[in-house]
Write a protein that holds these residues in place. Sequence first.
Motif, short mmCIF file in Angstrom:
data_model
loop_
_atom_site.label_atom_id
_atom_site.label_comp_id
_atom_site.label_asym_id
_atom_site.label_seq_id
_atom_site.Cartn_x
_atom_site.Cartn_y
_atom_site.Cartn_z
N LYS A 1 3.89 14.83 3.08
CA LYS A 1 3.71 13.39 3.22
C LYS A 1 4.56 12.63 2.18
O LYS A 1 4.62 13.02 1.02
CB LYS A 1 2.22 13.07 3.02
CG LYS A 1 1.84 11.66 3.36
CD LYS A 1 0.34 11.50 3.27
CE LYS A 1 0.01 10.60 2.12
NZ LYS A 1 -1.39 10.39 1.92
N ALA A 2 5.21 11.57 2.61
CA ALA A 2 6.03 10.76 1.70
C ALA A 2 5.12 10.00 0.74
O ALA A 2 4.12 9.40 1.16
CB ALA A 2 6.90 9.80 2.48
N GLN A 3 5.46 10.01 -0.52
CA GLN A 3 4.71 9.26 -1.52
C GLN A 3 5.66 8.27 -2.18
O GLN A 3 6.80 8.59 -2.48
CB GLN A 3 4.10 10.20 -2.55
CG GLN A 3 3.06 11.11 -1.94
CD GLN A 3 2.39 11.99 -2.97
OE1 GLN A 3 2.94 12.25 -4.03
NE2 GLN A 3 1.19 12.45 -2.66
N TRP A 4 5.14 7.08 -2.43
CA TRP A 4 5.97 5.98 -2.93
C TRP A 4 5.49 5.53 -4.31
O TRP A 4 4.33 5.63 -4.64
CB TRP A 4 5.90 4.80 -1.97
CG TRP A 4 6.60 5.06 -0.68
CD1 TRP A 4 6.12 5.76 0.39
CD2 TRP A 4 7.91 4.63 -0.32
NE1 TRP A 4 7.05 5.78 1.39
CE2 TRP A 4 8.16 5.10 0.99
CE3 TRP A 4 8.89 3.90 -0.97
CZ2 TRP A 4 9.36 4.85 1.65
CZ3 TRP A 4 10.08 3.64 -0.31
CH2 TRP A 4 10.31 4.12 0.98
N LEU A 5 6.45 5.02 -5.08
CA LEU A 5 6.18 4.38 -6.37
C LEU A 5 6.84 3.01 -6.37
O LEU A 5 7.93 2.85 -5.81
CB LEU A 5 6.76 5.20 -7.52
CG LEU A 5 6.16 6.56 -7.81
CD1 LEU A 5 6.99 7.28 -8.86
CD2 LEU A 5 4.74 6.44 -8.27
N CYS A 6 6.20 2.05 -7.00
CA CYS A 6 6.88 0.78 -7.20
C CYS A 6 7.92 1.00 -8.32
O CYS A 6 7.86 1.98 -9.05
CB CYS A 6 5.89 -0.33 -7.55
SG CYS A 6 5.04 -0.13 -9.13
N LYS A 7 8.87 0.10 -8.43
CA LYS A 7 9.93 0.28 -9.42
C LYS A 7 9.38 0.27 -10.84
O LYS A 7 9.90 0.94 -11.72
CB LYS A 7 11.00 -0.80 -9.26
CG LYS A 7 11.85 -0.59 -8.03
CD LYS A 7 12.95 -1.63 -7.94
CE LYS A 7 13.79 -1.39 -6.72
NZ LYS A 7 14.81 -2.43 -6.53
N ILE A 8 8.31 -0.47 -11.07
CA ILE A 8 7.70 -0.53 -12.40
C ILE A 8 7.15 0.84 -12.78
O ILE A 8 7.41 1.37 -13.86
CB ILE A 8 6.61 -1.61 -12.47
CG1 ILE A 8 7.23 -3.00 -12.31
CG2 ILE A 8 5.82 -1.51 -13.77
CD1 ILE A 8 6.21 -4.11 -12.21
N CYS A 9 6.38 1.45 -11.89
CA CYS A 9 5.79 2.77 -12.18
C CYS A 9 6.86 3.85 -12.27
O CYS A 9 6.74 4.78 -13.07
CB CYS A 9 4.76 3.13 -11.12
SG CYS A 9 3.29 2.08 -11.19
N SER A 10 7.91 3.71 -11.47
CA SER A 10 9.01 4.67 -11.53
C SER A 10 9.69 4.60 -12.91
O SER A 10 9.98 5.64 -13.52
CB SER A 10 10.00 4.38 -10.42
OG SER A 10 11.12 5.22 -10.53
N GLU A 11 9.95 3.39 -13.38
CA GLU A 11 10.55 3.21 -14.71
C GLU A 11 9.61 3.70 -15.81
O GLU A 11 10.04 4.29 -16.79
CB GLU A 11 10.89 1.75 -14.95
CG GLU A 11 12.10 1.25 -14.21
CD GLU A 11 13.39 1.81 -14.75
OE1 GLU A 11 13.53 1.93 -15.98
OE2 GLU A 11 14.27 2.12 -13.94
N GLN A 12 8.32 3.45 -15.62
CA GLN A 12 7.35 3.88 -16.62
C GLN A 12 7.33 5.40 -16.73
O GLN A 12 7.23 5.95 -17.81
CB GLN A 12 5.97 3.35 -16.26
CG GLN A 12 4.95 3.57 -17.33
CD GLN A 12 3.65 2.81 -17.06
OE1 GLN A 12 3.61 1.95 -16.21
NE2 GLN A 12 2.63 3.14 -17.79
#
Length: 146
Positions: A133-144
Amino acid sequence: MTDTMFGCGNSQWVCPNDRQLALRAKLHTGWSVHTFQSEKQRKAQALDKRELDIILNVIRRAEQLELIEQHRIGRLIERLENMRRSAVGNGLSQCLLCGESLGLLGTPSVLCLDCCKKVCTKCGIEAACSQKKAQWLCKICSEQRE
């Protein structure tokens, strides 16, 4: 194998008595039998100037790399804080980052795996995962995470 273990066999270690320790102190041989030998070896193995220069250069390079890494981390933290400040949406009916309306008539949305807020697909990043299953992150959480 059993002879080398502490307290077993004929090679049992015995603590030297006070008389032996006093004699060793007068002879400047140290508190162990091997002290004087290791002192001689240490003096014989002194580093020459070229070797010291090489060691100092390695230490300087390591310090420079540490400084560069600290600057890089500082820039990442500053970028993350700027992203957090510029977020305009509510994460429920609007994209958390760009504020676009989400839903049936709006743009398609995905749920951030870390903060559980909704973002549009252009503000989200697909996270690499072992699950199908594809899982997504917002750009803020990805940077964090970075």
